[in-house]
Design a protein around this motif. Structure first.
Motif, PDB file in Angstrom:
ATOM      1  N   LYS A  40      63.899  96.568  63.868  1.00 34.39           N
ATOM      2  CA  LYS A  40      65.293  96.895  64.193  1.00 34.39           C
ATOM      3  C   LYS A  40      65.945  95.913  65.168  1.00 34.39           C
ATOM      4  N   LEU A  65      69.169  97.537  66.841  1.00 36.87           N
ATOM      5  CA  LEU A  65      69.918  97.790  65.612  1.00 36.87           C
ATOM      6  C   LEU A  65      69.242  98.914  64.842  1.00 36.87           C
ATOM      7  N   PRO A  68      69.009  96.374  60.255  1.00 38.76           N
ATOM      8  CA  PRO A  68      69.641  95.087  59.988  1.00 38.76           C
ATOM      9  C   PRO A  68      69.211  94.507  58.645  1.00 38.76           C
ATOM     10  N   ASP A  84      74.388  95.807  59.301  1.00 38.05           N
ATOM     11  CA  ASP A  84      73.468  96.877  59.712  1.00 38.05           C
ATOM     12  C   ASP A  84      73.705  98.062  58.789  1.00 38.05           C
TER      13      ASP A  84
END
Length: 138
Positions: A40, A65, A68, A84
């Motif tokens: 992430k 994130l 992604p 994302d």
């Protein structure tokens, strides 16, 4: 390892990355960037280190994130852009500085899943233009 066929040269980086997705190369700065779906974040590795298997050389560029996927570089403005899927957004950050911001968020109630991303450079348009693909579900 490396593999050469015809006039192409292929380099593979062996690591324990589980789900890397997008790739982008900054030939000016000398970095290989990728989006990491499992961890992430967006990360990078110096091109000079790409033939090694030492994962500690990789640097996290944008942490936190959700999911992604695609990434693209605006080399002239020194920005990295990404999609994302988890937050249905497109984000950007200054290369080497971070400061991540959202530049687009899905406004559909159905939920979109932005995937790939590409940029048209400043040299062509005087302002970078962003293009992205998305999956829509009902």
């Amino acid at each position: 390892g490396t593999n050469a066929t015809d006039d192409m040269f292929f380099e593979s980086w062996q690591s324990s990355l589980y789900k890397p997705k997008g790739l982008a190369i900054d030939t000016v700065g000398g970095w290989l960037y990728w989006s990491d779906h499992s961890f992430k974040h967006l990360a990078r590795l110096a091109l000079s280190d790409a033939g090694t298997s030492d994962e500690s050389l990789a640097q996290i560029v944008v942490p936190g994130l959700l999911s992604p996927s695609g990434i693209a570089l605006d080399r002239s403005a020194r920005h990295i852009y990404w999609t994302d899927e988890g937050s249905n957004t497109i984000g950007k950050a200054r290369i080497n500085e971070g400061n991540a911001t959202r530049v687009w968020t899905s406004s559909t109630g159905r939920g979109s899943k932005p995937k790939a991303i590409a940029l048209m450079s400043h040299n062509v348009t005087q302002q970078a233009k962003c293009f992205s693909t998305a999956w829509f579900w009902r």
